[in-house]
Design an enzyme around this catalytic site. Structure first.
Site, PDB file in Angstrom:
ATOM      1  CE1 TYR A   1      -7.580  10.080 -28.022  1.00 18.57           C
ATOM      2  CE2 TYR A   1      -6.068  11.168 -29.543  1.00 18.57           C
ATOM      3  CZ  TYR A   1      -6.379  10.716 -28.268  1.00 18.57           C
ATOM      4  OH  TYR A   1      -5.477  10.902 -27.239  1.00 18.57           O
TER       5      TYR A   1
ATOM      6  CE1 TYR B   1      -4.766  14.409 -27.613  1.00 23.31           C
ATOM      7  CE2 TYR B   1      -2.757  14.597 -28.906  1.00 23.31           C
ATOM      8  CZ  TYR B   1      -3.677  13.827 -28.227  1.00 23.31           C
ATOM      9  OH  TYR B   1      -3.510  12.460 -28.175  1.00 23.31           O
TER      10      TYR B   1
ATOM     11  CE  LYS C   1      -5.617   6.843 -34.110  1.00 19.31           C
ATOM     12  NZ  LYS C   1      -6.027   6.305 -32.835  1.00 19.31           N
TER      13      LYS C   1
ATOM     14  CG  HIS D   1      -8.782   9.104 -20.296  1.00 15.67           C
ATOM     15  ND1 HIS D   1      -8.032  10.244 -20.408  1.00 15.67           N
ATOM     16  CD2 HIS D   1      -8.482   8.569 -19.090  1.00 15.67           C
ATOM     17  CE1 HIS D   1      -7.309  10.413 -19.308  1.00 15.67           C
ATOM     18  NE2 HIS D   1      -7.565   9.397 -18.492  1.00 15.67           N
TER      19      HIS D   1
ATOM     20  N   PRO E   1       3.314  11.210 -33.271  1.00 16.83           N
ATOM     21  CG  PRO E   1       4.609  11.597 -31.387  1.00 16.83           C
ATOM     22  CD  PRO E   1       4.653  11.607 -32.866  1.00 16.83           C
TER      23      PRO E   1
HETATM   24  P1  FAS Z   1       9.555  -1.278 -31.431  1.00 14.64           P
HETATM   25  O1  FAS Z   1      10.532  -0.339 -32.059  1.00 14.64           O
HETATM   26  O2  FAS Z   1       8.874  -0.900 -30.168  1.00 14.64           O
HETATM   27  O3  FAS Z   1      10.262  -2.687 -31.128  1.00 14.64           O
HETATM   28  C1  FAS Z   1      11.179  -3.228 -32.064  1.00 14.64           C
HETATM   29  C2  FAS Z   1      12.124  -4.125 -31.295  1.00 14.64           C
HETATM   30  O4  FAS Z   1      12.991  -4.771 -32.233  1.00 14.64           O
HETATM   31  C3  FAS Z   1      13.030  -3.338 -30.339  1.00 14.64           C
HETATM   32  O5  FAS Z   1      12.987  -3.910 -29.060  1.00 14.64           O
HETATM   33  C4  FAS Z   1      14.410  -3.439 -30.969  1.00 14.64           C
HETATM   34  O6  FAS Z   1      15.436  -3.506 -29.989  1.00 14.64           O
HETATM   35  C5  FAS Z   1      14.309  -4.749 -31.733  1.00 14.64           C
HETATM   36  N1  FAS Z   1      15.227  -4.847 -32.876  1.00 14.64           N
HETATM   37  C6  FAS Z   1      15.541  -3.885 -33.770  1.00 14.64           C
HETATM   38  N2  FAS Z   1      16.411  -4.368 -34.688  1.00 14.64           N
HETATM   39  C7  FAS Z   1      16.645  -5.673 -34.353  1.00 14.64           C
HETATM   40  C8  FAS Z   1      17.451  -6.698 -34.894  1.00 14.64           C
HETATM   41  N3  FAS Z   1      18.195  -6.480 -35.977  1.00 14.64           N
HETATM   42  N4  FAS Z   1      17.460  -7.915 -34.288  1.00 14.64           N
HETATM   43  C9  FAS Z   1      16.681  -8.142 -33.182  1.00 14.64           C
HETATM   44  N5  FAS Z   1      15.903  -7.201 -32.615  1.00 14.64           N
HETATM   45  C10 FAS Z   1      15.884  -5.979 -33.201  1.00 14.64           C
HETATM   46  N6  FAS Z   1       3.394   5.783 -30.269  1.00 14.64           N
HETATM   47  C11 FAS Z   1       2.237   6.252 -29.744  1.00 14.64           C
HETATM   48  O7  FAS Z   1       1.166   5.704 -30.046  1.00 14.64           O
HETATM   49  N7  FAS Z   1       2.248   7.302 -28.864  1.00 14.64           N
HETATM   50  C12 FAS Z   1       3.417   7.898 -28.473  1.00 14.64           C
HETATM   51  O8  FAS Z   1       3.419   8.826 -27.689  1.00 14.64           O
HETATM   52  C13 FAS Z   1       4.639   7.428 -28.994  1.00 14.64           C
HETATM   53  N8  FAS Z   1       5.830   7.998 -28.611  1.00 14.64           N
HETATM   54  C14 FAS Z   1       6.995   7.510 -29.134  1.00 14.64           C
HETATM   55  C15 FAS Z   1       8.225   8.052 -28.751  1.00 14.64           C
HETATM   56  C16 FAS Z   1       9.425   7.561 -29.295  1.00 14.64           C
HETATM   57  C17 FAS Z   1      10.753   8.159 -28.875  1.00 14.64           C
HETATM   58  C18 FAS Z   1       9.392   6.524 -30.248  1.00 14.64           C
HETATM   59  C19 FAS Z   1      10.671   5.990 -30.874  1.00 14.64           C
HETATM   60  C20 FAS Z   1       8.178   5.973 -30.626  1.00 14.64           C
HETATM   61  C21 FAS Z   1       6.967   6.451 -30.070  1.00 14.64           C
HETATM   62  N9  FAS Z   1       5.734   5.902 -30.416  1.00 14.64           N
HETATM   63  C22 FAS Z   1       4.571   6.359 -29.902  1.00 14.64           C
HETATM   64  C23 FAS Z   1       5.666   4.828 -31.358  1.00 14.64           C
HETATM   65  C24 FAS Z   1       6.002   3.537 -30.638  1.00 14.64           C
HETATM   66  O9  FAS Z   1       5.156   3.412 -29.543  1.00 14.64           O
HETATM   67  C25 FAS Z   1       5.882   2.427 -31.636  1.00 14.64           C
HETATM   68  O10 FAS Z   1       4.711   2.563 -32.436  1.00 14.64           O
HETATM   69  C26 FAS Z   1       5.899   1.058 -31.013  1.00 14.64           C
HETATM   70  O11 FAS Z   1       7.033   0.951 -30.188  1.00 14.64           O
HETATM   71  C27 FAS Z   1       5.914   0.047 -32.143  1.00 14.64           C
HETATM   72  O12 FAS Z   1       6.167  -1.197 -31.598  1.00 14.64           O
HETATM   73  P2  FAS Z   1       7.042  -2.267 -32.425  1.00 14.64           P
HETATM   74  O13 FAS Z   1       6.515  -2.340 -33.810  1.00 14.64           O
HETATM   75  O14 FAS Z   1       7.059  -3.492 -31.575  1.00 14.64           O
HETATM   76  O15 FAS Z   1       8.488  -1.622 -32.564  1.00 14.64           O
HETATM   77  C1  PHB Z   2       1.600   9.974 -24.172  1.00 18.81           C
HETATM   78  O1  PHB Z   2       0.951   9.945 -23.096  1.00 18.81           O
HETATM   79  O2  PHB Z   2       2.805   9.650 -24.243  1.00 18.81           O
HETATM   80  C2  PHB Z   2       0.890  10.395 -25.437  1.00 18.81           C
HETATM   81  C3  PHB Z   2      -0.488  10.480 -25.434  1.00 18.81           C
HETATM   82  C4  PHB Z   2      -1.141  10.853 -26.603  1.00 18.81           C
HETATM   83  C5  PHB Z   2      -0.404  11.145 -27.737  1.00 18.81           C
HETATM   84  C6  PHB Z   2       0.983  11.045 -27.735  1.00 18.81           C
HETATM   85  C7  PHB Z   2       1.638  10.667 -26.574  1.00 18.81           C
HETATM   86  O3  PHB Z   2      -1.052  11.517 -28.871  1.00 18.81           O
END
Ligand code: FAS
Ligand code: PHB
Length: 389
Positions: free
Chosen positions: A384, A200, A296, A72, A292
């Site tokens: 961004y 957005y 980032k 994009h 989000p």
């Molecule tokens: P993660 O949380 O992905 O992974 C951590 C892992 O550690 C998990 O698999 C967990 O099961 C495991 N774990 C936890 N405790 C443990 C323990 N005690 N022992 C062993 N394993 C354990 N980011 C964006 O950029 N755009 C978005 O739109 C966006 N939407 C999101 C929506 C939601 C609902 C959430 C919760 C997050 C969102 N994020 C978004 C942020 C998300 O993408 C995170 O930045 C990303 O998953 C970070 O990756 P990790 O640091 O690997 O953490």
């Molecule tokens: C998504 O596609 O999930 C998304 C994209 C951009 C954002 C947040 C979420 O800033």
């Protein structure tokens, strides 16, 4: 068991760190609390910074992303039923890649399988020991049996609710937090996106985001009160509200359909300092959380992995530990800039509970100024698409 780097968590940061280290000849063991299926069932981020794209390619996991991801060049900002495009490529020379976090994680798992990496799922009661010694340990339970891993370093990639961050002593750890008074209700649907690029939208009823996963799969969000519950929202109610908040042209183009995933995520900004303690190094959501709005979260996790991988590689190859000693400082410099950007986009685009008409005018005038200012658009674009590593 013995390994050079014990990694807690098999999310994107843990898996990418394991992939990069193993490709560099450095041994790892990844411990994951959930099953592989559960990890792959989570619907999260959708947009990759170009730095993330290049890092995934460097890790040997870019093939499907390059084949199925959508590059994009820009995104749209909408307000008061009008919109303008921020041409990220024109302002920065870089672009984003729309490719879901779920697919990134799937590609990482498959690549880890290909190199025979050790990932242990279903672990319980993970504990970190002797972090300040030169012989740190990780203990955990699996199927009722106690296990121990002797290692050189521990990477805490276990997300916001993991055990790694709390393993840094309270008197050493400082946590910064801002809770936003609203959440995002997200819907995934097998319907064509209502626009070619992300939109957005600032609206008096609340923020909305039109995103996508592919030409046939859309991802939409609307801001909801913190007290709201996903069961309060039928699919029809969601589509009606989304249409109210998008510019009419896109609302009319919106193809609705059954939600295949629907959930509410709270919004917070959070930073833990420092991100290291002795032989423990935090990556990703274990150390920081962003709303989000700036896309980032996942990208910050991957840039942390870049810094930690580079530092570990130099240490193991040369014995020089200077980059490891500076990991937290280096990562936090980029993290705080992304925290600020995510906060600014959230403040600009959301309807706050105590918001007055004056506040709405301020938001709309900033959007109108940005629509007319090359300098303002360059600033948004370079944040961004991702600041340099
Ligand atoms: P993660 O949380 O992905 O992974 C951590 C892992 O550690 C998990 O698999 C967990 O099961 C495991 N774990 C936890 N405790 C443990 C323990 N005690 N022992 C062993 N394993 C354990 N980011 C964006 O950029 N755009 C978005 O739109 C966006 N939407 C999101 C929506 C939601 C609902 C959430 C919760 C997050 C969102 N994020 C978004 C942020 C998300 O993408 C995170 O930045 C990303 O998953 C970070 O990756 P990790 O640091 O690997 O953490
Ligand atoms: C998504 O596609 O999930 C998304 C994209 C951009 C954002 C947040 C979420 O800033």
């Amino acid at each position: 068991m013995k390994t050079q780097v014990a990694i807690i968590g098999a999310g994107p940061s843990g898996l990418l760190l394991s992939q990069l280290l193993n490709r560099a000849g450095i041994s790892t063991i990844v411990l994951e609390r959930q099953s592989r299926e559960y990890v792959l069932s989570r619907i999260r981020a959708g947009v990759l910074e170009w730095g993330s794209v290049e890092l995934l390619r460097k890790a040997g996991v870019g093939t499907r992303m390059d084949a199925e991801g959508q590059p994009h060049d820009g995104f749209h900002l909408a307000y008061n039923n009008q919109e303008f495009r921020v041409d990220v490529h024109e302002h920065t020379g870089k672009r984003m890649m729309v490719y879901g976090q779920t697919e990134v994680t799937r590609d990482l798992y498959n690549a880890q399988d290909d190199i025979g990496a050790t990932i242990i799922h279903g672990v319980e009661n993970v504990k970190l020991h002797d972090l300040k010694s030169n012989a740190p340990r990780v203990t955990y339970e699996l199927d009722g049996e106690n296990h121990k891993i002797q290692c050189d370093f521990i990477a805490g990639c276990d997300g916001f609710h993991g055990v790694s961050r709390p393993s840094i002593p309270d008197d050493i750890r400082t946590e910064y937090e801002k809770i936003y008074p609203f959440g995002w209700l997200g819907v995934l649907s097998d319907t064509p996106p209502c626009a070619d690029e992300l939109i957005y939208a600032n609206h008096r009823r609340g923020f909305a985001l039109a995103s996508m996963r592919s030409p046939t799969r859309s991802r939409y969000y609307i801001q909801v009160p913190l007290t709201d519950k996903v069961e309060n929202w039928s699919d029809d109610a969601f589509w009606d509200e989304l249409k109210r908040r998008l510019p009419v042209e896109h609302a009319n183009a919106l193809v609705t359909g059954p939600s295949i995933e629907k959930s509410i995520a709270p919004l917070r900004s959070f930073v833990c300092e420092p991100m290291q303690h002795g032989t423990l190094f935090l990556c990703g959501d274990a150390a920081h959380i962003v709303p989000p709005t700036g896309a980032k979260g996942l990208n910050l996790a991957l840039s942390d992995v870049h810094y930690l991988f580079e530092a570990l590689q130099v240490h193991f190859n040369t014995g020089n530990s200077e980059q490891l000693a500076n990991y937290s400082k280096t990562a936090l410099d980029r993290i705080w800039k992304a925290i600020r950007f995510s906060w600014s986009m959230t403040t600009l685009l959301h309807r706050f509970p105590d918001q007055t008409d004056f506040d709405q005018h301020i938001q709309e005038s900033e959007l109108r100024y940005t629509a007319q200012s090359n300098a303002a658009q360059t600033s948004i674009a370079e944040n961004y698409v991702g600041l340099p590593y």
